[in-house]
Design an enzyme around this catalytic site. Structure first.
Site, short mmCIF file in Angstrom:
data_model
loop_
_atom_site.label_atom_id
_atom_site.label_comp_id
_atom_site.label_asym_id
_atom_site.label_seq_id
_atom_site.Cartn_x
_atom_site.Cartn_y
_atom_site.Cartn_z
N CYS A 2 10.31 76.08 54.41
CA CYS A 2 11.43 75.24 54.85
C CYS A 2 11.42 73.88 54.15
O CYS A 2 10.36 73.31 53.92
CB CYS A 2 11.43 75.02 56.35
SG CYS A 2 11.42 76.49 57.33
N ARG A 27 10.67 76.23 48.76
CA ARG A 27 9.96 76.18 50.05
C ARG A 27 10.47 77.23 51.04
O ARG A 27 9.89 77.42 52.10
CB ARG A 27 10.10 74.79 50.68
CG ARG A 27 9.47 73.70 49.86
CD ARG A 27 9.73 72.37 50.49
NE ARG A 27 8.91 72.18 51.67
CZ ARG A 27 7.73 71.58 51.68
NH1 ARG A 27 7.23 71.11 50.56
NH2 ARG A 27 7.06 71.44 52.79
N TRP A 75 12.87 79.21 55.87
CA TRP A 75 12.03 80.41 55.70
C TRP A 75 11.71 80.84 57.13
O TRP A 75 10.95 80.17 57.81
CB TRP A 75 10.77 80.05 54.93
CG TRP A 75 9.94 81.21 54.51
CD1 TRP A 75 10.12 81.99 53.40
CD2 TRP A 75 8.75 81.71 55.14
NE1 TRP A 75 9.13 82.94 53.32
CE2 TRP A 75 8.27 82.79 54.37
CE3 TRP A 75 8.04 81.35 56.29
CZ2 TRP A 75 7.14 83.51 54.71
CZ3 TRP A 75 6.91 82.07 56.62
CH2 TRP A 75 6.47 83.14 55.83
N ASN A 99 11.02 71.46 60.20
CA ASN A 99 10.03 72.32 59.53
C ASN A 99 8.84 72.44 60.47
O ASN A 99 8.46 71.45 61.09
CB ASN A 99 9.50 71.66 58.25
CG ASN A 99 10.50 71.70 57.14
OD1 ASN A 99 11.54 72.34 57.25
ND2 ASN A 99 10.19 71.01 56.06
N GLY A 100 8.20 73.60 60.48
CA GLY A 100 7.01 73.75 61.32
C GLY A 100 7.25 74.73 62.44
O GLY A 100 8.25 75.46 62.44
N GLU A 467 -6.50 88.35 41.22
CA GLU A 467 -5.35 87.49 40.93
C GLU A 467 -4.31 88.26 40.11
O GLU A 467 -3.11 88.14 40.34
CB GLU A 467 -5.80 86.21 40.21
CG GLU A 467 -4.67 85.28 39.80
CD GLU A 467 -3.79 84.78 40.94
OE1 GLU A 467 -4.13 84.99 42.12
OE2 GLU A 467 -2.73 84.20 40.64
N LYS A 471 -0.53 88.72 41.44
CA LYS A 471 0.61 88.22 40.66
C LYS A 471 1.63 89.32 40.45
O LYS A 471 2.82 89.15 40.62
CB LYS A 471 0.07 87.70 39.34
CG LYS A 471 0.68 86.50 38.70
CD LYS A 471 0.89 85.26 39.48
CE LYS A 471 0.01 84.98 40.63
NZ LYS A 471 0.23 83.91 41.50
N GLU A 474 3.43 90.31 43.77
CA GLU A 474 4.33 89.32 44.39
C GLU A 474 5.61 89.12 43.60
O GLU A 474 6.65 88.88 44.18
CB GLU A 474 3.63 88.00 44.75
CG GLU A 474 3.12 87.15 43.65
CD GLU A 474 2.39 85.90 44.16
OE1 GLU A 474 2.59 85.46 45.30
OE2 GLU A 474 1.60 85.35 43.36
N HIS A 490 -15.12 105.75 46.25
CA HIS A 490 -15.49 106.01 47.65
C HIS A 490 -14.25 106.09 48.54
O HIS A 490 -14.13 105.39 49.52
CB HIS A 490 -16.46 104.94 48.14
CG HIS A 490 -17.73 104.94 47.38
ND1 HIS A 490 -18.66 105.95 47.48
CD2 HIS A 490 -18.23 104.08 46.45
CE1 HIS A 490 -19.67 105.71 46.67
NE2 HIS A 490 -19.43 104.59 46.03
N LYS A 585 6.52 78.95 48.94
CA LYS A 585 5.47 78.37 48.10
C LYS A 585 4.37 77.73 48.93
O LYS A 585 3.20 77.84 48.62
CB LYS A 585 6.08 77.35 47.15
CG LYS A 585 5.06 76.70 46.26
CD LYS A 585 5.46 76.72 44.84
CE LYS A 585 4.34 76.37 43.90
NZ LYS A 585 3.64 77.53 43.38
C1 G6P Z 1 1.45 80.76 49.62
C2 G6P Z 1 1.94 80.94 48.19
C3 G6P Z 1 0.78 81.34 47.27
C4 G6P Z 1 -0.34 80.34 47.38
C5 G6P Z 1 -0.81 80.14 48.83
C6 G6P Z 1 -1.74 78.96 48.97
O1 G6P Z 1 1.14 81.99 50.16
O2 G6P Z 1 2.97 81.90 48.13
O3 G6P Z 1 1.24 81.40 45.93
O4 G6P Z 1 -1.42 80.76 46.58
O5 G6P Z 1 0.31 79.89 49.67
O6 G6P Z 1 -1.03 77.78 48.68
P1 G6P Z 1 -1.72 76.41 48.33
O7 G6P Z 1 -0.58 75.43 48.19
O8 G6P Z 1 -2.62 76.07 49.48
O9 G6P Z 1 -2.48 76.59 47.06
#
Ligand code: G6P
Length: 590
Positions: A2, A27, A75, A99-100, A467, A471, A474, A490, A585
């Site tokens: 948000c 956001r 969001w 927000n929150g 990672e 990536k 997502e 296993h 994000k």
């Molecule tokens: C969200 C984002 C990720 C990110 C994670 C941690 O889930 O979509 O891409 O890695 O938060 O975010 P930060 O800002 O704490 O690195």
């Protein structure tokens, strides 16, 4: 998670609010809305989906004259994405954006319903509007104050009152700044939203309430005025432009060489600028998402080369676990945004237990940056694409240097000069790797129609695989899993089918032979393996070969290849690369 922007000044706020929302869209982006007002009237316009939908809707309507407004991009947490649930919410004389999460919303809602309030949405936000309205007689700050005493949870609020032409704001556990312009002022959840208008801002602290007009900002806490420091950001206006790239994700990947140089240089000149991990008996690394995977690389390096035991946990687990702090411990928090709610909670848990904290963070004004005892800033600049790329690379770079410094202090480094020389070469080598786009496009063409993909690797290569897999899933929505190469057999190997792509990461000389056997196991069951390595293998697999460098920095050459493969695959699948569905994000709620 948000985004909020608010404006008060001499101009019509609509373009400013829409522009701000577009800069905050990373956001959250399932619905959006604005409220604008003048001395007499207030108008609220909302729409489901991206900000462009709201923009189109506003163009099609007759809007009132105004010079004050608030806006929000959502969001969803409480209630599905819909116009009713989109912000702003109005109850009586109060209209606000939030927000929150209000944790005691249902309790408060029940009470308010008994008192005769009729709610129109499923949101926790409407409850806050109803409470402020209930307490509002003549004094907005008093009404907000009374409300804050009753609500539990996290909030950043932008508030308007129908019979007063000021803008009000307050926050707790969710960021909000006040931007200061000439004859105009702003509120925003991120400086990026208002950087086109001002670089001066005030940081609102927990529980403070701001009463804002176009030429004055009065901040109070418990109705006592508080002196506030004015900060200046050095963020460039064009830092949030795509600079000709088709997507932010691509732009940000291509920035990796430059930001690596900027971030690592001061430490390569003087390692003493880094904290000393040998001062502690125990190291905990806590983070979420990709930041946690950067921590996994740190753990692998510290254990393997610096003989240092490391506990690692995702922040949402760590915050609720019974952690036994019986040795001198350092808790390392890794976060791009510095606002991830679970990581903040983990940091506060450590502090409550009198345990020292070290933040590796990008946003310097963030809660984690401000509250952590020690901090190392990565110099990624604004990262707009939801999927992190350049910030992750820098987090790994810092963890590698911390591991190297620890090994050095313990007398465990064999070839000191070579490690440092390799570190200095990183920007050039990463650029070389990034420039080989055709190779990544070729691999993307091989995999983009698939629905399941595996990544395998051992030790540090497993951490890198995680990672790579995250990536890919997502941004392309292909189901993908990372496995320790030796563990796949296993159980999970039963999922391997003809032509299923399996990425094998192969850089760790101590264990390459074992992973090669695991590659054979999946190949003999029909998998199509793609080898990402620091040497060429005599096989007919698709291969990406990156330069071989010191073990500390090898992941920094491997992960960019995986980022570009994920990007090209998502592009072939027609995905919304910078704003993947369901993601945000910065996750500022639990
Ligand atoms: C969200 C984002 C990720 C990110 C994670 C941690 O889930 O979509 O891409 O890695 O938060 O975010 P930060 O800002 O704490 O690195």
């Amino acid at each position: 998670m948000c985004g909020i922007i608010g404006y008060i000044g001499n101009n019509n706020p609509i373009n400013i609010l829409i522009n701000g929302l577009k800069n905050l869209e990373y956001r959250g982006y399932d619905s959006a809305g604005i409220a604008i007002k003048n001395e007499k009237e207030l108008q609220v316009i909302k729409s489901v989906g991206k900000i462009v939908n709201l923009e189109e809707k506003i163009k099609s309507l007759k809007v009132i004259e105004s010079n004050l407004g608030i806006a929000h991009t959502r969001w969803a947490t409480h209630g599905k994405p819909s116009e009713e649930n989109a912000h702003p919410h109005t109850v009586g004389k109060v209209t606000l954006v939030h927000n929150g999460i209000i944790e005691n919303a249902s309790e408060l809602r029940e009470k308010l319903v008994k008192e005769g309030v009729i709610f129109h949405s499923e949101t926790d936000t409407e409850v806050v509007a109803a409470l402020i309205n209930k307490y509002y007689e003549k004094d907005p700050v008093k009404a907000i104050n009374k409300t804050l005493k009753e609500v539990k949870g996290s909030y950043a609020l932008g508030i308007l009152f129908i019979d007063n032409n000021h803008l009000y704001a307050t926050r707790k556990d969710s960021p909000l700044i006040i931007g200061l312009g000439k004859d105009e002022n702003f509120i925003a959840s991120d400086i990026a939203a208002i950087i086109d208008y001002t670089n001066k801002y005030i940081l609102l602290e927990e529980g403070e309430i701001a009463d804002i007009t176009k030429d004055k900002v009065v901040v109070t806490k418990d109705e006592k005025e508080v002196e506030k420091e004015v900060h200046t950001t050095n963020m460039e206006k064009d830092a949030k432009d795509k600079c000709g790239y088709e997507h932010y994700m691509l732009k940000e990947i291509m920035e990796e060489p430059v930001v690596l140089e900027k971030t690592l240089k001061p430490y390569l000149e003087d390692l003493n600028k880094l904290p000393s991990l040998t001062d502690y008996e125990e190291i905990h690394i806590v983070a979420c998402g990709s930041a946690m995977y950067a921590g996994m690389i740190g753990k692998a390096l510290l254990e393997e080369y610096a003989n240092t035991k490391v506990e690692i946990d995702v922040a949402s687990e760590y915050r609720y676990k019974n952690i036994i702090y019986d040795r001198k411990t350092l808790v390392i928090l890794i976060s791009q945004s510095g606002e991830t709610a679970d990581t903040i909670a983990a940091m506060r848990k450590a502090k409550e237990n009198k345990v020292e904290t070290l933040a590796i963070v990008n946003v310097k004004t963030s809660t984690i940056a401000r509250e952590s005892d020690q901090k190392i800033f990565i110099e990624a600049g604004p990262e707009i694409a939801v999927a992190t790329t350049k910030a992750y690379i820098l987090q790994v770079g810092i963890m590698a240097l911390l591991a190297y410094k620890t090994a050095l202090t313990k007398g465990l480094v064999k070839d000191n000069d070579k490690v440092l020389e390799d570190a200095k070469k990183l920007p050039r080598l990463v650029k070389e790797v990034l420039d080989r786009k055709d190779e990544y496009k070729k691999i993307a063409k091989e995999i983009y129609t698939k629905e399941d993909i595996f990544f395998i690797g051992r030790k540090i290569d497993y951490a890198t695989s995680q990672e790579g897999s995250l990536k890919l899933k997502e941004v392309s929505y292909i189901h993908s899993e990372a496995y320790q190469a030796g563990e796949l057999k296993h159980g999970t190997i039963s999922l391997i089918e003809d032509d299923m792509p399996v990425f094998a990461i192969l850089t760790d000389d101590t264990i390459k032979d074992k992973t090669i056997s695991n590659i054979e196991e999946v190949k003999s069951r029909g998998a199509k393996t793609i080898i990402i390595s620091n040497e060429r293998w005599n096989t007919n697999d698709l291969q990406v070969v990156v330069p071989k460098i010191s073990e500390y920095f090898q992941p920094i050459l491997i992960v960019p290849t995986l980022q570009l493969i994920a990007y090209e695959t998502a592009k072939l699948r027609g995905c919304d690369i910078d704003k993947p569905k369901n993601l945000a994000k910065s996750v500022t709620v639990e």
